[in-house]
Design a protein around this motif. Structure first.
Motif, short mmCIF file in Angstrom:
data_model
loop_
_atom_site.label_atom_id
_atom_site.label_comp_id
_atom_site.label_asym_id
_atom_site.label_seq_id
_atom_site.Cartn_x
_atom_site.Cartn_y
_atom_site.Cartn_z
N SER A 63 56.41 -2.52 -3.56
CA SER A 63 56.05 -1.36 -4.36
C SER A 63 55.05 -0.43 -3.68
CB SER A 63 55.50 -1.80 -5.72
OG SER A 63 54.36 -2.64 -5.53
N VAL A 64 54.34 -0.94 -2.66
CA VAL A 64 53.32 -0.12 -2.00
C VAL A 64 53.60 0.09 -0.52
CG1 VAL A 64 51.62 -0.99 -3.64
CG2 VAL A 64 51.73 -1.99 -1.36
N GLU A 65 54.63 -0.57 0.00
CA GLU A 65 54.97 -0.46 1.42
C GLU A 65 55.17 1.01 1.80
OE1 GLU A 65 56.00 -3.38 3.67
OE2 GLU A 65 55.48 -1.78 5.07
N GLY A 66 54.50 1.43 2.88
CA GLY A 66 54.62 2.80 3.33
C GLY A 66 53.64 3.77 2.70
N ARG A 67 52.97 3.34 1.64
CA ARG A 67 51.99 4.21 0.96
C ARG A 67 50.57 3.68 1.10
NH1 ARG A 67 52.03 4.70 -4.42
NH2 ARG A 67 52.96 2.65 -4.81
N PHE A 68 50.41 2.35 1.14
CA PHE A 68 49.09 1.74 1.23
C PHE A 68 48.90 1.14 2.62
CE2 PHE A 68 48.40 0.55 -3.55
CZ PHE A 68 48.71 1.85 -3.91
N THR A 69 47.64 1.12 3.06
CA THR A 69 47.30 0.50 4.34
C THR A 69 46.07 -0.39 4.16
OG1 THR A 69 48.14 2.42 5.57
CG2 THR A 69 46.68 0.91 6.74
N ILE A 70 46.22 -1.64 4.55
CA ILE A 70 45.11 -2.57 4.51
C ILE A 70 44.53 -2.68 5.92
CG2 ILE A 70 46.59 -4.59 4.88
CD1 ILE A 70 44.69 -6.20 3.08
N SER A 71 43.21 -2.78 5.99
CA SER A 71 42.56 -2.94 7.28
C SER A 71 41.24 -3.67 7.06
CB SER A 71 42.32 -1.58 7.95
OG SER A 71 41.45 -0.77 7.18
N ARG A 72 40.63 -4.08 8.15
CA ARG A 72 39.34 -4.78 8.06
C ARG A 72 38.50 -4.46 9.28
NH1 ARG A 72 40.70 -10.90 7.56
NH2 ARG A 72 38.42 -11.11 7.61
N LYS A 76 31.61 -5.34 10.43
CA LYS A 76 30.93 -4.81 9.24
C LYS A 76 31.18 -5.68 8.01
CE LYS A 76 30.98 0.02 10.76
NZ LYS A 76 31.40 1.41 10.43
N ASN A 77 31.92 -6.78 8.19
CA ASN A 77 32.22 -7.67 7.06
C ASN A 77 32.85 -6.92 5.89
OD1 ASN A 77 31.10 -9.83 8.48
ND2 ASN A 77 29.10 -9.61 7.51
N THR A 78 33.79 -6.03 6.20
CA THR A 78 34.35 -5.17 5.17
C THR A 78 35.88 -5.10 5.28
OG1 THR A 78 32.35 -3.82 5.20
CG2 THR A 78 34.27 -2.88 4.14
N LEU A 79 36.49 -5.16 4.11
CA LEU A 79 37.94 -5.01 3.97
C LEU A 79 38.21 -3.65 3.33
CD1 LEU A 79 40.81 -6.47 3.89
CD2 LEU A 79 40.21 -7.02 1.52
N TYR A 80 39.32 -3.03 3.70
CA TYR A 80 39.65 -1.70 3.18
C TYR A 80 41.08 -1.68 2.64
CZ TYR A 80 35.70 -0.48 6.19
OH TYR A 80 34.47 -0.43 6.80
N LEU A 81 41.30 -0.75 1.72
CA LEU A 81 42.66 -0.44 1.27
C LEU A 81 42.73 1.06 1.11
CD1 LEU A 81 45.42 -1.65 0.40
CD2 LEU A 81 44.63 -1.40 -1.96
N HIS A 82 43.56 1.70 1.94
CA HIS A 82 43.75 3.13 1.81
C HIS A 82 45.07 3.38 1.11
CE1 HIS A 82 42.86 7.30 2.62
NE2 HIS A 82 44.10 7.46 3.00
#
Length: 121
Positions: A63-72, A76-82
């Motif tokens: 449902s989110v493939e191609g629209r969301f990007t996960i990174s870390r 910085k001990n931080t996870l992201y979701l764009h």
């Protein structure tokens, strides 16, 4: 055990973008694969995206493939979701979690408190 705190949620119009962050503390962040999950009102919590410990592998719900990007950023001990091209059906509380490189909720042992994302039509 690692402690997790999400931030960055809010209200956005359909078609817009939003970025979430998850700050980790209390344990070695790079020891954990990480995931993002979400839970909409009246629905079960569902997998959104996952990333390996080194950040070299990622996986997404259809449902989110191609629209969301996960990174870390392990330094910085931080996870992201764009999140791009947001839709009203993306409205949910979003949680980050630490555990295995897996889409299964039961494979994650540490969870944040969640951050609300609301997409208006």
């Amino acid at each position: 055990q690692v402690q997790l705190v999400e931030s960055g949620g809010g209200l956005v119009q359909a078609g817009g973008s939003l970025g979430l962050s998850c700050a980790a503390s209390g344990s070695t962040f790079s020891n954990y694969a990480m995931g993002w999950f979400r839970q909409a009102p009246g629905k079960e919590r569902e997998f959104v995206a996952g990333i390996t410990r080194a950040g070299t592998g990622t996986r997404y719900a259809d449902s989110v493939e191609g629209r969301f990007t996960i990174s870390r950023d392990n330094a910085k001990n931080t996870l992201y979701l764009h999140m791009n091209s947001l839709k009203p059906e993306d409205t949910a509380v979003y949680y980050c979690a630490a555990g295995a490189y897996s889409p299964r909720i039961t494979d994650f042992r540490s969870w944040g408190q969640g951050t609300q994302v609301t997409v208006s039509s």
